[in-house]
Scaffold this motif. Structure first.
Motif, PDB file in Angstrom:
ATOM      1  N   CYS A  95       8.507  21.118  57.511  1.00 34.83           N
ATOM      2  CA  CYS A  95       9.180  19.986  58.137  1.00 34.83           C
ATOM      3  C   CYS A  95       9.685  20.450  59.498  1.00 34.83           C
ATOM      4  CB  CYS A  95      10.340  19.522  57.259  1.00 34.83           C
ATOM      5  SG  CYS A  95      11.218  18.122  57.965  1.00 34.83           S
ATOM      6  N   LEU A  96       9.147  19.846  60.552  1.00 30.62           N
ATOM      7  CA  LEU A  96       9.533  20.254  61.908  1.00 30.62           C
ATOM      8  C   LEU A  96      10.789  19.509  62.332  1.00 30.62           C
ATOM      9  CD1 LEU A  96       6.041  20.369  63.654  1.00 30.62           C
ATOM     10  CD2 LEU A  96       7.425  22.292  62.818  1.00 30.62           C
ATOM     11  N   VAL A  97      11.786  20.286  62.742  1.00 31.45           N
ATOM     12  CA  VAL A  97      13.084  19.713  63.109  1.00 31.45           C
ATOM     13  C   VAL A  97      13.470  20.210  64.501  1.00 31.45           C
ATOM     14  CG1 VAL A  97      13.834  19.635  60.690  1.00 31.45           C
ATOM     15  CG2 VAL A  97      14.429  21.611  62.077  1.00 31.45           C
ATOM     16  N   GLY A 109      17.019  13.455  65.413  1.00 31.62           N
ATOM     17  CA  GLY A 109      15.623  13.611  65.052  1.00 31.62           C
ATOM     18  C   GLY A 109      14.867  14.354  66.151  1.00 31.62           C
ATOM     19  N   LEU A 110      13.675  14.780  65.793  1.00 31.67           N
ATOM     20  CA  LEU A 110      12.790  15.438  66.752  1.00 31.67           C
ATOM     21  C   LEU A 110      12.264  14.382  67.732  1.00 31.67           C
ATOM     22  CD1 LEU A 110      11.391  18.289  66.978  1.00 31.67           C
ATOM     23  CD2 LEU A 110       9.568  17.349  65.565  1.00 31.67           C
ATOM     24  N   ASP A 111      12.203  14.732  69.017  1.00 29.20           N
ATOM     25  CA  ASP A 111      11.652  13.793  70.001  1.00 29.20           C
ATOM     26  C   ASP A 111      10.141  14.010  70.089  1.00 29.20           C
ATOM     27  OD1 ASP A 111      11.005  12.152  72.083  1.00 29.20           O
ATOM     28  OD2 ASP A 111      12.003  13.366  73.623  1.00 29.20           O
ATOM     29  N   VAL A 112       9.412  13.363  69.186  1.00 28.95           N
ATOM     30  CA  VAL A 112       7.959  13.586  69.154  1.00 28.95           C
ATOM     31  C   VAL A 112       7.267  12.879  70.318  1.00 28.95           C
ATOM     32  CG1 VAL A 112       7.860  14.046  66.670  1.00 28.95           C
ATOM     33  CG2 VAL A 112       7.511  11.735  67.442  1.00 28.95           C
ATOM     34  N   VAL A 113       7.925  11.862  70.882  1.00 30.04           N
ATOM     35  CA  VAL A 113       7.343  11.180  72.054  1.00 30.04           C
ATOM     36  C   VAL A 113       7.384  12.140  73.243  1.00 30.04           C
ATOM     37  CG1 VAL A 113       7.606   9.248  73.657  1.00 30.04           C
ATOM     38  CG2 VAL A 113       7.990   8.890  71.208  1.00 30.04           C
ATOM     39  N   GLY A 114       8.554  12.724  73.494  1.00 29.06           N
ATOM     40  CA  GLY A 114       8.714  13.629  74.637  1.00 29.06           C
ATOM     41  C   GLY A 114       7.942  14.931  74.478  1.00 29.06           C
ATOM     42  N   ARG A 132       1.178  20.874  54.631  1.00 25.55           N
ATOM     43  CA  ARG A 132       1.495  19.480  54.905  1.00 25.55           C
ATOM     44  C   ARG A 132       2.606  19.405  55.943  1.00 25.55           C
ATOM     45  NH1 ARG A 132       3.214  15.093  50.951  1.00 25.55           N
ATOM     46  NH2 ARG A 132       1.676  13.552  51.551  1.00 25.55           N
ATOM     47  N   VAL A 133       2.390  18.710  57.031  1.00 26.80           N
ATOM     48  CA  VAL A 133       3.407  18.674  58.081  1.00 26.80           C
ATOM     49  C   VAL A 133       4.209  17.380  57.995  1.00 26.80           C
ATOM     50  CG1 VAL A 133       3.861  18.743  60.561  1.00 26.80           C
ATOM     51  CG2 VAL A 133       1.957  20.050  59.601  1.00 26.80           C
ATOM     52  N   SER A 134       5.528  17.565  58.046  1.00 22.68           N
ATOM     53  CA  SER A 134       6.433  16.427  58.054  1.00 22.68           C
ATOM     54  C   SER A 134       7.244  16.510  59.348  1.00 22.68           C
ATOM     55  CB  SER A 134       7.317  16.563  56.817  1.00 22.68           C
ATOM     56  OG  SER A 134       8.481  15.810  56.933  1.00 22.68           O
ATOM     57  N   LEU A 135       7.466  15.378  59.992  1.00 16.35           N
ATOM     58  CA  LEU A 135       8.240  15.353  61.238  1.00 16.35           C
ATOM     59  C   LEU A 135       9.570  14.663  60.970  1.00 16.35           C
ATOM     60  CD1 LEU A 135       5.350  14.241  63.664  1.00 16.35           C
ATOM     61  CD2 LEU A 135       6.178  16.572  63.217  1.00 16.35           C
ATOM     62  N   PHE A 136      10.650  15.358  61.270  1.00 15.10           N
ATOM     63  CA  PHE A 136      11.996  14.822  61.005  1.00 15.10           C
ATOM     64  C   PHE A 136      12.415  14.000  62.220  1.00 15.10           C
ATOM     65  CE2 PHE A 136      16.731  15.915  60.516  1.00 15.10           C
ATOM     66  CZ  PHE A 136      16.914  15.017  59.483  1.00 15.10           C
ATOM     67  N   ILE A 137      12.351  12.681  62.092  1.00 15.32           N
ATOM     68  CA  ILE A 137      12.573  11.816  63.266  1.00 15.32           C
ATOM     69  C   ILE A 137      13.550  10.680  62.930  1.00 15.32           C
ATOM     70  CG2 ILE A 137      10.329  12.279  64.348  1.00 15.32           C
ATOM     71  CD1 ILE A 137       9.312   9.621  63.217  1.00 15.32           C
ATOM     72  N   ALA A 138      14.089  10.104  63.998  1.00 13.03           N
ATOM     73  CA  ALA A 138      14.902   8.900  63.824  1.00 13.03           C
ATOM     74  C   ALA A 138      13.965   7.746  63.461  1.00 13.03           C
ATOM     75  CB  ALA A 138      15.636   8.590  65.123  1.00 13.03           C
ATOM     76  N   ALA A 139      14.520   6.721  62.825  1.00  8.07           N
ATOM     77  CA  ALA A 139      13.711   5.548  62.455  1.00  8.07           C
ATOM     78  C   ALA A 139      13.517   4.664  63.692  1.00  8.07           C
ATOM     79  CB  ALA A 139      14.390   4.783  61.338  1.00  8.07           C
ATOM     80  N   ASP A 140      12.858   5.235  64.685  1.00 12.52           N
ATOM     81  CA  ASP A 140      12.661   4.568  65.969  1.00 12.52           C
ATOM     82  C   ASP A 140      11.161   4.253  66.081  1.00 12.52           C
ATOM     83  OD1 ASP A 140      11.809   4.363  68.637  1.00 12.52           O
ATOM     84  OD2 ASP A 140      13.395   5.676  69.389  1.00 12.52           O
ATOM     85  N   PRO A 141      10.811   2.990  66.330  1.00 12.55           N
ATOM     86  CA  PRO A 141       9.394   2.619  66.319  1.00 12.55           C
ATOM     87  C   PRO A 141       8.514   3.494  67.220  1.00 12.55           C
ATOM     88  CG  PRO A 141      10.777   0.667  66.615  1.00 12.55           C
ATOM     89  CD  PRO A 141      11.696   1.855  66.584  1.00 12.55           C
ATOM     90  N   ARG A 142       9.032   3.897  68.384  1.00 13.99           N
ATOM     91  CA  ARG A 142       8.200   4.719  69.302  1.00 13.99           C
ATOM     92  C   ARG A 142       7.928   6.090  68.691  1.00 13.99           C
ATOM     93  NH1 ARG A 142      11.226   5.970  73.523  1.00 13.99           N
ATOM     94  NH2 ARG A 142       9.523   6.649  74.847  1.00 13.99           N
ATOM     95  N   GLN A 143       8.943   6.643  68.057  1.00 12.84           N
ATOM     96  CA  GLN A 143       8.774   7.971  67.446  1.00 12.84           C
ATOM     97  C   GLN A 143       7.809   7.874  66.250  1.00 12.84           C
ATOM     98  OE1 GLN A 143      10.016  10.680  68.786  1.00 12.84           O
ATOM     99  NE2 GLN A 143      11.505   9.784  70.193  1.00 12.84           N
TER     100      GLN A 143
END
Ligand code: PXP
Length: 257
Positions: A95-97, A109-114, A132-143
Motif C-alpha cells: 500500500c503506497l502512502v 492521501g497520496l497525490d497520485v495526480v501530481g 498487489r498494489v494499493s494506493l492510499f488516496i482521498a476519496a477525490d474523483p481526480r485521484q
C-alpha cells in the motif's frame, strides 16, 4: 437484491512496535500480536515500514512475512529503498502512502495526480513481481480516476477526515466527508478498482462504513491496539468483526462485483 460481498479486516500492528520501541527491547512483539489477531479472526496484517523506522523495523517485516498465515499488506512510501525491501520481502500487497517525517501519522492521501510520472513505473515494478498494489488516496474523483489510469488494482480510501469529524461532533463536516466517501467508493468500483478503507476507524465508524457494499477491506490499527490493552486482542478482533457484520447486514448489496 444480491448480498453485499464479504468484508475483510486487516489489523495494523504498527503501534505494538511503537510501545516496544519506547524501551528499546524486544517486547511487546508485533508479530505475536499479529498471530493472536489472526487466531481471533483477522483476515490480514498491515505494517508500515517508515523511512525513520519509528515503529516497524526491517526485521519485523521479514518476520511477519515468514510467520503469519494470512496476507501481509506492506505499507510504504514510494522510494527506491522501500521498493528494494518490498521486492525482497514479497508481501501479498503493497500500500503506497505519502510520508513526511514530521507527521504523527499518515495525515493525507497520496497525490497520485501530481506524482503519476513517478508512480507509474513504480506500480509496474511491483505488479510485475506479483505484488498487489494499493494506493492510499482521498476519496477525490481526480485521484480515483488517476489511480485507475495507473492500473493499480486497489485503492484504500483515507477515512481520517471523516473519523475525526465524527469523533469531534462536527456534524456538517462529517456529513460532507461521508458523502465524498460514498461517491468515491462508487466511482472507484465503476472504474474497476477494488476499494479498501482505513485510518482512524473505531467500532462506530467501522460499523457505519461497512454499510457500503463497494468496500471490501478495512485496515484498522490504533484504536484496536488501544482497546486490546483493556480487553485483549482476541476480544477486540471479535468486537470489530461484529461491528462490521452489523453494518454489512444493513448493506443492500447494490454491487455489480
Ligand atoms: N491504512 C493506512 C494506509 C494507514 O496509513 C493507516 C495508519 O497507519 C491505517 C490504515 C490504520 O489507521 P489507524 O491506525 O488510524 O487505524
Amino acid at each position: 437484491m444480491s448480498k453485499a460481498p464479504p468484508l475483510r479486516l486487516g489489523v495494523n500492528v504498527d503501534h505494538v512496535a511503537t510501545l516496544r520501541n519506547a524501551r528499546g527491547g524486544a517486547r511487546p512483539d508485533p508479530v505475536r500480536l499479529a498471530l493472536a489477531a489472526i487466531a481471533a479472526g483477522a483476515d490480514g496484517i498491515t505494517a508500515h515500514l517508515r523511512e525513520d523506522r519509528r515503529h516497524i523495523r526491517d526485521g519485523d517485516m521479514a518476520r511477519l512475512k515468514a510467520e503469519i498465515s494470512k496476507p501481509l499488506n506492506f505499507e510504504m512510501a514510494a522510494t527506491d529503498d522501500m521498493l528494494s525491501i518490498s521486492l525482497a520481502t514479497k508481501p501479498h500487497a503493497v500500500c503506497l502512502v505519502p510520508e513526511r517525517r514530521q507527521e504523527l501519522t499518515t495525515e493525507g492521501g497520496l497525490d497520485v495526480v501530481g506524482q503519476h510520472n513517478v508512480l507509474s513505473p513504480f506500480i509496474a515494478r511491483l505488479s510485475d513481481a506479483g505484488i498487489r498494489v494499493s494506493l492510499f488516496i482521498a476519496a477525490d474523483p481526480r485521484q480515483i480516476e488517476m489511480a485507475a489510469k495507473l492500473k493499480a488494482p486497489v485503492i484504500e480510501i483515507h477515512t481520517g477526515g471523516w473519523c475525526d469529524a465524527v469523533g469531534d461532533g462536527h456534524a456538517d463536516k462529517a456529513a460532507s466527508e461521508w458523502k465524498r466517501i460514498v461517491e468515491g467508493a462508487k466511482l472507484a468500483q465503476a472504474a474497476g478498482l477494488e476499494v479498501h478503507a482505513g485510518h482512524g476507524l473505531d467500532y462506530e465508524t467501522a460499523e457505519a462504513i461497512s454499510v457500503l457494499p463497494e468496500i471490501r477491506e478495512l485496515n484498522i490499527g490504533y484504536y484496536m491496539i488501544g482497546e486490546a490493552l483493556f480487553v485483549g486482542i482476541d476480544e477486540t478482533v471479535r468486537a470489530m468483526r461484529a461491528a462490521m457484520e452489523r453494518g454489512r447486514a444493513r448493506a443492500q448489496g447494490a454491487t455489480s462485483a
